[in-house]
Design a protein around this motif. Structure first.
Motif, mmCIF file in Angstrom:
data_model
loop_
_atom_site.group_PDB
_atom_site.id
_atom_site.type_symbol
_atom_site.label_atom_id
_atom_site.label_comp_id
_atom_site.label_asym_id
_atom_site.label_seq_id
_atom_site.Cartn_x
_atom_site.Cartn_y
_atom_site.Cartn_z
ATOM 1 N N PRO F 27 -60.752 70.055 -85.082
ATOM 2 C CA PRO F 27 -61.578 70.615 -86.122
ATOM 3 C C PRO F 27 -61.759 69.743 -87.368
ATOM 4 O O PRO F 27 -62.508 70.120 -88.242
ATOM 5 N N THR F 28 -61.099 68.581 -87.463
ATOM 6 C CA THR F 28 -61.189 67.869 -88.731
ATOM 7 C C THR F 28 -62.570 67.261 -88.929
ATOM 8 O O THR F 28 -63.303 67.003 -87.981
ATOM 9 N N ALA F 29 -62.883 67.034 -90.212
ATOM 10 C CA ALA F 29 -64.165 66.403 -90.549
ATOM 11 C C ALA F 29 -64.249 65.021 -89.924
ATOM 12 O O ALA F 29 -65.308 64.588 -89.469
ATOM 13 N N LEU F 30 -63.131 64.323 -89.926
ATOM 14 C CA LEU F 30 -63.106 62.983 -89.347
ATOM 15 C C LEU F 30 -63.451 63.027 -87.866
ATOM 16 O O LEU F 30 -64.284 62.254 -87.378
ATOM 17 N N ALA F 31 -62.805 63.937 -87.129
ATOM 18 C CA ALA F 31 -63.040 64.025 -85.688
ATOM 19 C C ALA F 31 -64.473 64.424 -85.382
ATOM 20 O O ALA F 31 -65.048 64.008 -84.377
ATOM 21 N N GLU F 32 -65.042 65.203 -86.276
ATOM 22 C CA GLU F 32 -66.399 65.666 -86.041
ATOM 23 C C GLU F 32 -67.437 64.578 -86.341
ATOM 24 O O GLU F 32 -68.349 64.343 -85.559
ATOM 25 N N LEU F 33 -67.251 63.921 -87.510
ATOM 26 C CA LEU F 33 -68.263 62.945 -87.933
ATOM 27 C C LEU F 33 -68.059 61.572 -87.317
ATOM 28 O O LEU F 33 -69.006 60.823 -87.122
ATOM 29 N N ALA F 34 -66.816 61.216 -87.063
ATOM 30 C CA ALA F 34 -66.536 59.866 -86.578
ATOM 31 C C ALA F 34 -65.472 59.937 -85.489
ATOM 32 O O ALA F 34 -64.352 59.476 -85.670
ATOM 33 N N PRO F 35 -65.837 60.510 -84.337
ATOM 34 C CA PRO F 35 -64.825 60.693 -83.290
ATOM 35 C C PRO F 35 -64.206 59.388 -82.814
ATOM 36 O O PRO F 35 -63.027 59.365 -82.440
ATOM 37 N N ASP F 36 -64.960 58.302 -82.862
ATOM 38 C CA ASP F 36 -64.360 57.041 -82.420
ATOM 39 C C ASP F 36 -63.359 56.506 -83.441
ATOM 40 O O ASP F 36 -62.355 55.899 -83.071
ATOM 41 N N LEU F 37 -63.570 56.748 -84.728
ATOM 42 C CA LEU F 37 -62.532 56.357 -85.700
ATOM 43 C C LEU F 37 -61.300 57.227 -85.501
ATOM 44 O O LEU F 37 -60.171 56.744 -85.536
ATOM 45 N N ASP F 38 -61.525 58.517 -85.272
ATOM 46 C CA ASP F 38 -60.403 59.425 -85.057
ATOM 47 C C ASP F 38 -59.566 58.950 -83.865
ATOM 48 O O ASP F 38 -58.334 58.886 -83.943
ATOM 49 N N GLU F 39 -60.244 58.570 -82.800
ATOM 50 C CA GLU F 39 -59.514 58.078 -81.634
ATOM 51 C C GLU F 39 -58.826 56.752 -81.944
ATOM 52 O O GLU F 39 -57.682 56.518 -81.556
ATOM 53 N N MET F 40 -59.539 55.878 -82.680
ATOM 54 C CA MET F 40 -58.961 54.588 -83.049
ATOM 55 C C MET F 40 -57.683 54.782 -83.870
ATOM 56 O O MET F 40 -56.703 54.050 -83.712
#
Lengths: 126, 126, 126, 126, 126, 126
Positions: F27-40
């Motif tokens: 649910p985080t904003a990061l995971a939503e807007l930038a899923p590849d950064l979140d995974e990185m």
């Protein structure tokens, strides 16, 4: 050099950047407590700085977002993320700016900015 | 996702940005004390972040300069002002970025950046 | 509102604060790379802000020293410690400002400021 | 040198600065989790620093406001804006401090401080 | 509560941390301009804080290095990296602390710390 | 070097640190807007940095808390105070870290951290 048109130019630029969020300075704490600083900012920053040639408007918006993220001035960052959409930055470009910041200013710094970006994108319907 | 080509892509990007100042990591304190972090940075930051589509290279350079000015990381700022010339920013655009910063990060913050920009412009002959 | 006398007022104030260190903007990186920002700063900051009534000059000097210490903008802090002596602050008062800062901004932050204050006091013979 | 009266002096000073907002440390997170640090702060900061001669009380208050603005420690800034009124600063002087900060620490930094000042001035009825 | 032995305890701790770099406060700008603050710091920080039970000495050293890196108080960071070796941190552990910081405080912030660590490790022959 | 197991190692570490607060990024904003950064970040920070040998897990947690306090990244600080309890830090040790910070980063900086620590300790029932 100061020019008597700077204030008018500044208000026009501020209106362009803030779009429907524009209000002529009425209710802010700054305008209430220090109206002459508020006017000076409209005149100097929006009238004499943001209007300078030599740097594309969307570039000015991008560096403002980057600096406000790095310094974590969060209410202003939120406003300038919204302004960025009016200055020609896409949602994608704003997202890329914040990804880039994670490595230069630290991950926590970027995470807080993403939270605000999410709010802005929802409010602006983009 | 990590890709085995990220390191090669990162070294290529780093070479593009640093031009004749490029050295393959040899002498820095980081490369000496933490060679795996140094490699990770080449791989992740230069290989996976700077190469991302969605934001023009000169825009990435501009926001890096803005953030490093705001945070006053001066040795890195000096390097990235020089990189900016290789990333497509003109001397004029870099100067405009720093002028803009004076109002968002404070005048003293910008003055220190101008000192470094002057040194870079002289060293690079622009 | 901007006034055509602001620049002249600013240069007068700057001269008062910097005393024998005053130079009319000639050699700095800022004046060289961005002469219009340099003029804008003389006009706006020294002409329209430092000259405002409502806060004693030595108080303006004290808060400038405090803020520059807190932000660690060290070259500017050094200049404003020297300016403080011209603005009516005693060596003792400047020392007390820095002692006070140790607890609000952290001891290391204050220690760096004391190093600069020592240099200024020696250079100014106080 | 530490003096057995420092704690009493500190509590007296803290009471003077905080006025009707004074509470003897009871409910804060600091007092609850680290009562010896809380006492140490009353003793050292309020008892041994704020009481030092050599700098007028209102000057100490002004530099505290300036530093907290520059560092954006906002809850503490709000408290010290209120304390400033008890330390002899007028509403006008506090406003001037924040105007001055806009140029040394950046406009967004000052704007956040104005928001708090507005709240304090309303709460204190000045 | 202040104790008359705090100053002696503080000097002993400072000597332990600084080892052969120890000097009894003589030549620093702080000791010269504000000898009572210098003594207060020996008494309070080294005597009453660093000596507290509840956190291993090497842990205190590690968090000091982390905080000084994050804040970029570079002269103090250099001293505390050297102190860390006397507090029980290995060269490897200090290196790991700085690697970790790259991601929380940004890469440029860590790079500057590595430069200082390299100097300390050379000076200390580790 | 990147390893295809980094992401799995990172998710395992993140789960260990966050315990019952763990959610797989949804649910985080990061995971939503930038899923590849979140995974990185899961891959690089939790998978390749937090898992490095050479620094005890509780030490990594302590320096993260110290740095986030110094930089005042408050939402992340709150999370990492809670993580600290899972990484082996006691409530007492976390309290000592924050006391120590008061002197290196300034008292207001520590006071804000104590507020969050109090909330975490209540939520976690320690």
């Amino acid at each position: 050099m100061a020019d008597k048109n700077d204030l008018a130019k500044g208000l026009k630029m501020r209106k362009k950047l803030t779009g429907k969020r524009f209000s002529k300075g009425g209710p802010t704490a700054l305008a209430e407590l220090a109206p002459d600083l508020d006017e000076m900012l409209n005149e100097v920053i929006f009238g004499r700085v943001w209007t300078r040639p030599g740097l594309e408007l969307k570039m000015r918006s991008a560096i403002t977002i980057a600096a406000l993220t790095a310094m974590q001035r969060l209410p202003q960052l939120k406003g300038h993320i919204a302004n960025g959409l009016n200055a020609g930055l896409s949602k994608k470009e704003i997202t890329e700016i914040l990804i880039h910041m994670a490595f230069y200013a630290g991950v926590p710094t970027a995470v807080n900015a993403f939270q605000l970006a999410k709010e802005v994108f929802q409010e602006e319907g983009v």
